[in-house]
Design an enzyme around this catalytic site. Structure first.
Site, mmCIF file in Angstrom:
data_model
loop_
_atom_site.group_PDB
_atom_site.id
_atom_site.type_symbol
_atom_site.label_atom_id
_atom_site.label_comp_id
_atom_site.label_asym_id
_atom_site.label_seq_id
_atom_site.Cartn_x
_atom_site.Cartn_y
_atom_site.Cartn_z
ATOM 1 C CG HIS A 145 27.265 34.966 30.179
ATOM 2 N ND1 HIS A 145 26.492 35.668 31.072
ATOM 3 C CD2 HIS A 145 26.408 34.372 29.297
ATOM 4 C CE1 HIS A 145 25.209 35.513 30.748
ATOM 5 N NE2 HIS A 145 25.138 34.723 29.693
ATOM 6 C CD GLU B 150 30.788 38.541 32.039
ATOM 7 O OE1 GLU B 150 30.597 37.817 31.044
ATOM 8 O OE2 GLU B 150 29.927 39.318 32.470
ATOM 9 C CB CYS C 34 24.560 37.591 34.237
ATOM 10 S SG CYS C 34 25.386 35.973 34.264
ATOM 11 C CB CYS D 246 29.340 35.934 35.194
ATOM 12 S SG CYS D 246 29.160 35.063 33.629
#
Ligand code: 5HC
Ligand code: ZN
Length: 161
Positions: free
Chosen positions: A79, A81, A105, A108
């Protein structure tokens, strides 16, 4: 005598803009996410977007959203992040702020909390009703990570590239 410009972009527009520009690098056909990490004194420390890990070819790994777990993207994508956190090689992110175009999410969120990031500014929250995002908010609340939605100004920025 000339006076200073007034139509310069705000800090929030700048950092969310950088996050969104970073997201434009994503090869994900469905959702492109970008993140920008900023120090307490407004210096950009890192950026990231969602994609497969280094060495995992965008042309060989699957971009599917359904079917055999080994043949869709979810087990393979990093992801934005997490990429932004991992891209930072300068030391500590204690007290930093994260600008991200989509709410983080739960995986993360754990990395955000453990890295010392204290503020999350997000744009979209399209998965807000999923257990993943609900778990993120529960962890952020418990860990004292502040999060708020970016207030769109609808300013259009045209870049001739
Ligand atoms: N906060 C997030 N950051 C991200 O970088 N992603 C990535 C993972 C996938 O590549 C894509 C989501 O795909 P889809 O389920 O909307 O087709 O965005 C997803 C989320 C959602 O929690
Ligand atoms: Zn995530």
């Amino acid at each position: 005598m000339s006076s200073k410009r007034n139509d310069y972009i705000t800090w929030d527009e700048y950092f969310m803009g950088v996050a969104k520009l970073s997201g434009m690098r994503s090869k994900d056909p469905n959702t492109q996410v970008g993140a920008c990490i900023v120090s307490e004194d407004n210096k950009i420390l890192s950026m990231g977007y969602n994609g497969f890990p280094k060495g995992c070819s965008d042309d060989e790994f699957p971009w599917e959203r359904e079917g055999d777990p080994l043949e869709n993207k979810y087990l393979y994508t990093t992801h934005s992040e997490l990429n932004a956190i991992l891209n930072y090689r300068g030391g500590s992110l204690e007290g930093a702020k994260l600008y991200v175009s989509l709410f983080p999410c739960n995986e993360c969120a754990k990395a955000i909390i453990q890295s010392g990031i204290k503020t999350v500014v997000y744009d979209e929250d399209k998965y807000k009703d999923t257990p993943s995002v609900m778990a993120s908010k529960r962890m952020f609340d418990a860990a004292g990570v502040r999060y708020y939605q970016y207030q769109r100004t609808n300013r259009e920025v045209v870049l001739k590239l």
